[in-house]
Motif scaffolding. Structure first.
Motif, mmCIF file in Angstrom:
data_model
loop_
_atom_site.group_PDB
_atom_site.id
_atom_site.type_symbol
_atom_site.label_atom_id
_atom_site.label_comp_id
_atom_site.label_asym_id
_atom_site.label_seq_id
_atom_site.Cartn_x
_atom_site.Cartn_y
_atom_site.Cartn_z
ATOM 1 N N SER A 97 0.833 -1.204 0.000
ATOM 2 C CA SER A 97 0.000 0.000 0.000
ATOM 3 C C SER A 97 0.869 1.257 0.000
ATOM 4 O O SER A 97 0.611 2.207 -0.742
ATOM 5 C CB SER A 97 -0.925 -0.003 1.221
ATOM 6 N N LEU A 98 1.936 1.251 0.813
ATOM 7 C CA LEU A 98 2.831 2.407 0.843
ATOM 8 C C LEU A 98 3.591 2.573 -0.462
ATOM 9 O O LEU A 98 3.956 3.693 -0.837
ATOM 10 C CB LEU A 98 3.820 2.256 2.010
ATOM 11 N N SER A 99 3.833 1.464 -1.163
ATOM 12 C CA SER A 99 4.571 1.554 -2.424
ATOM 13 C C SER A 99 3.801 2.311 -3.491
ATOM 14 O O SER A 99 4.387 2.810 -4.458
ATOM 15 C CB SER A 99 4.912 0.149 -2.932
ATOM 16 N N LEU A 100 2.486 2.402 -3.331
ATOM 17 C CA LEU A 100 1.692 3.169 -4.289
ATOM 18 C C LEU A 100 2.084 4.641 -4.300
ATOM 19 O O LEU A 100 1.932 5.325 -5.313
ATOM 20 C CB LEU A 100 0.201 3.021 -3.973
ATOM 21 N N ILE A 101 2.591 5.122 -3.151
ATOM 22 C CA ILE A 101 3.037 6.514 -3.098
ATOM 23 C C ILE A 101 4.203 6.722 -4.052
ATOM 24 O O ILE A 101 4.268 7.703 -4.794
ATOM 25 C CB ILE A 101 3.445 6.881 -1.658
ATOM 26 N N GLY A 102 5.137 5.792 -4.033
ATOM 27 C CA GLY A 102 6.321 5.937 -4.859
ATOM 28 C C GLY A 102 6.049 5.866 -6.347
ATOM 29 O O GLY A 102 6.721 6.531 -7.137
ATOM 30 N N PHE B 231 9.267 15.436 -7.445
ATOM 31 C CA PHE B 231 9.378 16.746 -6.806
ATOM 32 C C PHE B 231 8.363 16.907 -5.687
ATOM 33 O O PHE B 231 8.641 17.557 -4.668
ATOM 34 C CB PHE B 231 9.206 17.866 -7.844
ATOM 35 N N LEU B 232 7.187 16.283 -5.826
ATOM 36 C CA LEU B 232 6.175 16.381 -4.785
ATOM 37 C C LEU B 232 6.588 15.596 -3.542
ATOM 38 O O LEU B 232 6.354 16.033 -2.402
ATOM 39 C CB LEU B 232 4.831 15.882 -5.313
ATOM 40 N N ILE B 233 7.206 14.433 -3.755
ATOM 41 C CA ILE B 233 7.726 13.664 -2.618
ATOM 42 C C ILE B 233 8.807 14.467 -1.895
ATOM 43 O O ILE B 233 8.831 14.532 -0.656
ATOM 44 C CB ILE B 233 8.294 12.316 -3.106
ATOM 45 N N GLY B 234 9.680 15.100 -2.655
ATOM 46 C CA GLY B 234 10.731 15.909 -2.041
ATOM 47 C C GLY B 234 10.180 17.077 -1.243
ATOM 48 O O GLY B 234 10.635 17.355 -0.126
ATOM 49 N N ILE B 235 9.191 17.767 -1.806
ATOM 50 C CA ILE B 235 8.593 18.895 -1.089
ATOM 51 C C ILE B 235 7.908 18.423 0.189
ATOM 52 O O ILE B 235 7.991 19.078 1.238
ATOM 53 C CB ILE B 235 7.599 19.632 -2.010
ATOM 54 N N GLY B 236 7.235 17.272 0.113
ATOM 55 C CA GLY B 236 6.591 16.730 1.303
ATOM 56 C C GLY B 236 7.601 16.376 2.393
ATOM 57 O O GLY B 236 7.376 16.660 3.580
ATOM 58 N N LEU B 237 8.727 15.771 2.013
ATOM 59 C CA LEU B 237 9.765 15.447 2.987
ATOM 60 C C LEU B 237 10.381 16.707 3.584
ATOM 61 O O LEU B 237 10.687 16.753 4.790
ATOM 62 C CB LEU B 237 10.853 14.597 2.323
ATOM 63 N N VAL C 159 16.486 9.748 -0.193
ATOM 64 C CA VAL C 159 15.164 9.119 -0.117
ATOM 65 C C VAL C 159 14.286 9.582 -1.273
ATOM 66 O O VAL C 159 13.586 8.777 -1.909
ATOM 67 C CB VAL C 159 14.502 9.441 1.238
ATOM 68 N N THR C 160 14.328 10.866 -1.581
ATOM 69 C CA THR C 160 13.514 11.392 -2.681
ATOM 70 C C THR C 160 13.907 10.771 -4.017
ATOM 71 O O THR C 160 13.047 10.352 -4.803
ATOM 72 C CB THR C 160 13.674 12.919 -2.759
ATOM 73 N N LEU C 161 15.203 10.698 -4.282
ATOM 74 C CA LEU C 161 15.671 10.193 -5.574
ATOM 75 C C LEU C 161 15.488 8.696 -5.705
ATOM 76 O O LEU C 161 15.165 8.188 -6.782
ATOM 77 C CB LEU C 161 17.147 10.558 -5.747
ATOM 78 N N GLY C 162 15.683 7.957 -4.611
ATOM 79 C CA GLY C 162 15.634 6.503 -4.698
ATOM 80 C C GLY C 162 14.276 5.890 -4.461
ATOM 81 O O GLY C 162 14.087 4.693 -4.726
#
Length: 327
Positions: free
Chosen positions: A133-138, A144-150, A193-196
């Motif tokens: 379920s969490l993998s759906l985020i990736g 860029f949205l993942i990076g901004i969230g982190l 984490v963002t890139l990988g």
């Protein structure tokens, strides 16, 4: 194997020549190099002399051969905007990008393979379902949205980690690293984490899918009927046959980390090649753009060659003259 290696190397050379032609076309047909260098106050004679000194009046084939020869020696000319050798600019930014890309690739490969195997073998468990379920985020959210969230959560709300820059670095000759300083290690966490993350989830889901498919094969049922242990079946038979398609996709994905680094380096103001390329596009600095294009092409070609060699370790058909797996 030697013949297959020679064929792979020749294919890699053809690909690099094609990439070099695209980069050369940027030099030749995007903008006016003379105008970019001398400015608007130069006379017609000055422009003509500069064009002659740069070899712009030579036949295209001669110019392309010269460009390839210089590129093979690491000479990509002078930056139009900074007036410095492009090779020097790349050398200054290369350590930051390589450090970020290698750590991100290691994270994606190790966790992707491990979680893929776990979710395949424990597919009905709550932990495996949570991971899927969490993998759906990736796979669904842009990088860029993942990076901004982190940045917002760990940098603004919790204030645990720095949100930009590379931190303090240590120099070894021309190479610099942030792994030996506390601020450098902390600065790496969010960009890594963002890139990988995207590659991690893609590898994990691919490994899980392929392993579930292999586990349904007849030879796995036969192995169970022979009384082999679960460990021998899962890791000696199932995993080994799972890796043939996984190696291809994984290799290409790890190679694309350098290309994805453009977005990550922009979001985190990371002083790498990706950020340099973005700034070069903004000011139309063609030599830097062309050099970065060839660098990315070289990364993909090298990764592809490594993948070709790995096939010999995991696919016995290649060693006995069988079919070559399709890429």
């Amino acid at each position: 194997m030697f013949g297959y290696l020679i064929r792979s190397v020749l294919q890699a050379i053809v690909v690099m020549l094609a990439v070099a032609f695209i980069a050369f076309s940027m030099f030749r047909f995007v903008g006016d190099p003379v105008a970019s260098i001398v400015g608007q106050d130069a006379t017609l004679k000055d422009r003509q002399e500069l064009a002659d000194s740069l070899g712009l009046n030579d036949p295209l084939l001669v110019q392309f051969a010269r460009f390839v020869g210089n590129a093979a020696q690491g000479d990509f000319g002078i930056s139009y905007r900074q007036g410095r050798p492009v090779a020097t600019l790349l050398r200054e930014r290369l350590p930051a990008t390589i450090e970020l890309a290698v750590i991100s690739a290691a994270l994606a490969l190790v966790l992707g393979l491990g979680l893929g195997i776990y979710t395949a073998l424990r597919r009905d468990g709550w932990a495996a379902n949570l991971v899927m379920s969490l993998s759906l985020i990736g796979v669904s959210l842009p990088t860029f949205l993942i990076g901004i969230g982190l940045i917002y959560f760990f940098g603004v709300v919790l204030r645990w980690l720095p949100t930009f820059g590379r931190g303090e670095t240590v120099a070894f000759g021309w190479w610099t690293t942030g792994l030996l300083t506390e601020s450098g290690r902390k600065s790496l966490i969010l960009p890594v984490v963002t890139l990988g993350f995207y590659q991690l989830t893609l590898i994990m889901r691919l490994v899980r899918s392929e392993m579930l498919e292999v586990m349904r094969a007849d030879y796995i049922r036969f192995a169970r009927a022979r009384g082999l242990t679960d460990g021998a079946i899962n890791f000696k038979h199932a995993l080994k046959n799972t890796m043939i398609p996984v190696v291809t996709i994984t290799g290409l994905q790890l190679g694309s980390i350098v290309a994805f680094a453009i977005t990550t380096e922009t979001v985190f103001n990371w002083p790498g090649l990706g950020a340099l390329f973005v700034k070069s596009v903004e000011v139309v600095d063609i030599p830097v753009m062309g050099a970065y294009l060839m660098f990315v092409g070289l990364i993909f070609v090298v990764v592809s060659l490594i993948v070709d060699m790995l096939y010999f370790l995991i696919d016995p058909r290649l060693r006995t003259g069988g079919a070559v797996p399709a890429k």
